[in-house]
Design an enzyme around this catalytic site. Sequence first.
Site: not given
Ligand SMILES: [Mg+2]
Length: 246
Positions: A18-20, A198
């Site tokens: 995942d990124y953010d 997250d």
């Molecule tokens: Mg995220």
Amino acid sequence: MELIKKYREATSRLILLDYDGTLVNYFSEPGAAVLPENLTRLLTDLLNTPNNEVYIITGRSSIGIDRVLNSLQINIIAEHGAVVRVNGLWKNKISDPCLWKGSIMPVLNRATLKCPGSFVEEKRFSLAWHYRNSDPATGQEISAELIESISRESQAADLKILNGNKVIEILKAEVGKGSAVNDLLEHKDFDFILSAGDDATDEEMFESLADNKNAFTIKVGNGETCARYKFADVFEVERLLQKLTG
Ligand SMILES: [Mg+2]
């Protein structure tokens, strides 16, 4: 760590990041969350390692993720799985004409008026209401109201409501990081899978990998999770990537 050992021994690896909130911290302006140089280097190393398939798996739009990745040539699963980029080629994974947007949009616009600092983002296959920059209590209250007011219509139109980190997102029920991962696993066998995220939407990915003995799932940050490991922050993820590529 067992994960590192399995990574080294594996002959076919799938890495889903995942990124953010997983690779980079959240920024109040999403465009500011540009991939730093050290991570660009680590991801490039991962990409160039034989037998690795590496994906960024994100809720961001195709344009939104491409921009912060600085044109890094990596495979991308964007919009929670609705669009993907493999070997540089974008394609849609669903064919929703999105007629539902017409009736959901006014509700989101009303929420925006009641919650200063919030805004609506229209993606190819979804609508997202962001309240990261709003007063937290107001954001919380209006987001709960919003979910309540669209829940019946969402069900009728076969939509799902993702209650993410300071964002409410509406999209087709069939779309999700879980089904995106299942789709990948249908086409190929991997003897090592790493999946890190997250947010609530990442839980779908962890769930779909829960019974896979080759999968190492990592939840970043606080909160309930069905992931196998818990990492404190993005720096712990970076340290893991360093170990894998070192
Ligand atoms: Mg995220």
